[in-house]
Write an enzyme that holds these catalytic residues in place. Structure first.
Site, PDB file in Angstrom:
ATOM      1  N   GLU A  20     -11.835  -5.300  -5.588  1.00  0.00           N
ATOM      2  CA  GLU A  20     -12.347  -3.929  -5.390  1.00  0.00           C
ATOM      3  C   GLU A  20     -11.594  -2.903  -6.248  1.00  0.00           C
ATOM      4  O   GLU A  20     -12.096  -1.813  -6.502  1.00  0.00           O
ATOM      5  CB  GLU A  20     -12.230  -3.516  -3.911  1.00  0.00           C
ATOM      6  CG  GLU A  20     -13.193  -4.246  -2.967  1.00  0.00           C
ATOM      7  CD  GLU A  20     -12.824  -5.709  -2.724  1.00  0.00           C
ATOM      8  OE1 GLU A  20     -11.621  -6.059  -2.769  1.00  0.00           O
ATOM      9  OE2 GLU A  20     -13.742  -6.528  -2.520  1.00  0.00           O
TER      10      GLU A  20
ATOM     11  N   HIS B  35       2.857   3.271  -8.718  1.00  0.00           N
ATOM     12  CA  HIS B  35       2.723   1.819  -8.926  1.00  0.00           C
ATOM     13  C   HIS B  35       3.977   1.273  -9.615  1.00  0.00           C
ATOM     14  O   HIS B  35       4.467   0.201  -9.280  1.00  0.00           O
ATOM     15  CB  HIS B  35       1.485   1.513  -9.771  1.00  0.00           C
ATOM     16  CG  HIS B  35       0.199   1.864  -9.080  1.00  0.00           C
ATOM     17  ND1 HIS B  35      -0.068   1.499  -7.784  1.00  0.00           N
ATOM     18  CD2 HIS B  35      -0.889   2.565  -9.499  1.00  0.00           C
ATOM     19  CE1 HIS B  35      -1.266   1.944  -7.428  1.00  0.00           C
ATOM     20  NE2 HIS B  35      -1.780   2.602  -8.457  1.00  0.00           N
TER      21      HIS B  35
ATOM     22  N   ASP C 124       0.831  -1.206   0.000  1.00  0.00           N
ATOM     23  CA  ASP C 124       0.000   0.000   0.000  1.00  0.00           C
ATOM     24  C   ASP C 124       0.866   1.257   0.000  1.00  0.00           C
ATOM     25  O   ASP C 124       2.008   1.226   0.481  1.00  0.00           O
ATOM     26  CB  ASP C 124      -0.901  -0.030   1.246  1.00  0.00           C
ATOM     27  CG  ASP C 124      -2.167   0.788   1.053  1.00  0.00           C
ATOM     28  OD1 ASP C 124      -2.309   1.429  -0.006  1.00  0.00           O
ATOM     29  OD2 ASP C 124      -3.000   0.801   1.974  1.00  0.00           O
ATOM     30  N   GLY C 125       0.300   2.341  -0.518  1.00  0.00           N
ATOM     31  CA  GLY C 125       0.976   3.639  -0.430  1.00  0.00           C
ATOM     32  C   GLY C 125       1.634   4.093  -1.726  1.00  0.00           C
ATOM     33  O   GLY C 125       2.314   5.126  -1.744  1.00  0.00           O
ATOM     34  N   ASN C 126       1.423   3.350  -2.806  1.00  0.00           N
ATOM     35  CA  ASN C 126       2.026   3.766  -4.082  1.00  0.00           C
ATOM     36  C   ASN C 126       1.505   5.132  -4.511  1.00  0.00           C
ATOM     37  O   ASN C 126       2.261   5.976  -4.998  1.00  0.00           O
ATOM     38  CB  ASN C 126       1.683   2.759  -5.189  1.00  0.00           C
ATOM     39  CG  ASN C 126       2.281   1.404  -4.946  1.00  0.00           C
ATOM     40  OD1 ASN C 126       3.161   1.252  -4.095  1.00  0.00           O
ATOM     41  ND2 ASN C 126       1.828   0.402  -5.684  1.00  0.00           N
TER      42      ASN C 126
ATOM     43  N   LEU D 228      11.795 -20.568  -4.001  1.00  0.00           N
ATOM     44  CA  LEU D 228      10.737 -19.735  -3.410  1.00  0.00           C
ATOM     45  C   LEU D 228       9.451 -19.812  -4.236  1.00  0.00           C
ATOM     46  O   LEU D 228       9.490 -19.796  -5.457  1.00  0.00           O
ATOM     47  CB  LEU D 228      11.217 -18.275  -3.390  1.00  0.00           C
ATOM     48  CG  LEU D 228      10.226 -17.279  -2.803  1.00  0.00           C
ATOM     49  CD1 LEU D 228      10.293 -17.294  -1.286  1.00  0.00           C
ATOM     50  CD2 LEU D 228      10.497 -15.873  -3.307  1.00  0.00           C
TER      51      LEU D 228
HETATM   52  C1  FPP Z   1      -1.859   0.089  -3.369  1.00  0.00           C
HETATM   53  O1  FPP Z   1      -1.397   1.398  -3.377  1.00  0.00           O
HETATM   54  C2  FPP Z   1      -1.245  -0.666  -4.434  1.00  0.00           C
HETATM   55  C3  FPP Z   1      -1.922  -1.269  -5.468  1.00  0.00           C
HETATM   56  C4  FPP Z   1      -3.382  -1.220  -5.604  1.00  0.00           C
HETATM   57  C5  FPP Z   1      -1.232  -1.966  -6.539  1.00  0.00           C
HETATM   58  C6  FPP Z   1       0.016  -2.707  -6.180  1.00  0.00           C
HETATM   59  C7  FPP Z   1       0.557  -3.265  -7.429  1.00  0.00           C
HETATM   60  C8  FPP Z   1       1.814  -3.174  -7.842  1.00  0.00           C
HETATM   61  C9  FPP Z   1       2.937  -2.558  -7.083  1.00  0.00           C
HETATM   62  C10 FPP Z   1       2.068  -3.792  -9.149  1.00  0.00           C
HETATM   63  C11 FPP Z   1       3.205  -4.716  -9.148  1.00  0.00           C
HETATM   64  C12 FPP Z   1       3.011  -6.112  -8.909  1.00  0.00           C
HETATM   65  C13 FPP Z   1       3.992  -6.942  -8.491  1.00  0.00           C
HETATM   66  C14 FPP Z   1       3.792  -8.399  -8.657  1.00  0.00           C
HETATM   67  C15 FPP Z   1       5.257  -6.465  -7.867  1.00  0.00           C
HETATM   68  P1  FPP Z   1      -2.483   2.575  -3.451  1.00  0.00           P
HETATM   69  O2  FPP Z   1      -2.625   3.007  -4.857  1.00  0.00           O
HETATM   70  O3  FPP Z   1      -3.746   2.151  -2.802  1.00  0.00           O
HETATM   71  O4  FPP Z   1      -1.770   3.682  -2.624  1.00  0.00           O
HETATM   72  P2  FPP Z   1      -2.490   4.891  -1.863  1.00  0.00           P
HETATM   73  O5  FPP Z   1      -3.300   4.275  -0.763  1.00  0.00           O
HETATM   74  O6  FPP Z   1      -1.333   5.681  -1.367  1.00  0.00           O
HETATM   75  O7  FPP Z   1      -3.331   5.620  -2.864  1.00  0.00           O
END
Ligand code: FPP
Length: 247
Positions: free
Chosen positions: A74, A44, A27-29, A138
């Site tokens: 979701e 992301h 989370d947090g991207n 793994l």
């Molecule tokens: C949540 O951050 C993250 C996601 C919904 C996507 C995560 C997916 C990846 C990093 C793609 C890569 C996949 C692999 C297999 C490494 P958010 O967008 O909810 O962050 P926010 O809460 O800060 O908006």
């Protein structure tokens, strides 16, 4: 990257207290990108940069299974551009990481539904699972179009369709009808970016998992953060509903 089975065995012998299965809610991207004035998709993308290092750290410490929550049921309700960006990102990650993962004996697994995904992505996932199916290092389980409730509904439907009598429905039978029945329940669930929710992730399997959260955004979650989570796990006393052992 060293993810071979022999080193895994050597490390496990040295550190029997390591969790066998670590599952991660990345989370947090979006916040990581916002804070840099960048579009969410850049966050992301940055979130795909660290996963090899994180996998290596966990594996060197004796972890056999890592599950990543990459796209939930979701997540379809996000803006269409973000959804298509995430779908393309996973296709690209598979294309760019497959050789290295395969050379390092990683077995790729998928949990979730493939039928709603674009054909090229569904094919890429099937191909990655098939190509690495014989690997013994793994196990990297990618939850994509995954929801815990949907998984339980699917399991119940399969059990009902098989004509099972009510008294034959047991916890073991439900576990046996989940997406990856041979994968052990997660010992440790990590969530980044300060959130303290399970968000429909492995809700059946998480019954006795230890939960660890950190304020660090996923793109900044590195080997050092992984070590921190493992150190915290080692301090936990798992009781599985029983009383603590004496002594
Ligand atoms: C949540 O951050 C993250 C996601 C919904 C996507 C995560 C997916 C990846 C990093 C793609 C890569 C996949 C692999 C297999 C490494 P958010 O967008 O909810 O962050 P926010 O809460 O800060 O908006």
């Amino acid at each position: 990257m060293t993810l071979q089975a022999p080193s895994q065995n050597a490390v496990r012998a040295a550190d029997p207290a390591a969790p066998r299965h670590v599952a991660i809610i990345m989370d947090g991207n979006g916040r990581w990108a916002n804070e840099r004035g960048m579009p969410r998709l850049s966050g992301h993308k940055a979130g795909t940069g660290n996963f090899h290092r994180v996998l290596r750290t966990f594996h060197e410490r004796g972890v056999d299974f890592v599950t990543l929550y990459a796209f939930s049921t979701e997540n379809w309700s996000r803006p269409p551009a973000e959804v298509s960006g995430l779908l393309s990102l996973l296709t690209a990650v598979i294309a760019s990481s497959m050789d290295e993962l395969h050379e390092n004996n990683v077995r790729i697994r998928h949990l979730g539904e493939l039928r709603h995904l674009p054909d090229d992505l569904a094919e890429a996932i099937r191909g990655a699972v098939a190509r690495t199916g014989g690997n013994s290092g793994l196990e990297l389980c990618v939850a994509f179009d995954y929801g815990g409730r949907a998984e339980i509904v699917r399991a119940v439907r399969r059990i009902v369709a098989a004509g099972t009598a009510p008294e034959q429905v047991t916890e073991e039978l439900i576990s046996a009808n989940l997406y990856l029945p041979d994968v052990p329940d997660p010992d440790l669930i990590i969530r980044t970016a300060g959130e303290q929710r399970l968000s429909n992730f492995l809700i059946w399997q998480a019954a006795y998992s230890e939960y660890y959260h950190t304020p660090v955004y996923w793109p900044d979650f590195d080997a050092e953060e992984a070590e921190r989570a493992l150190a915290e796990y080692k301090r936990r006393r798992r009781r599985f509903g029983a009383l603590p052992e004496e002594g």
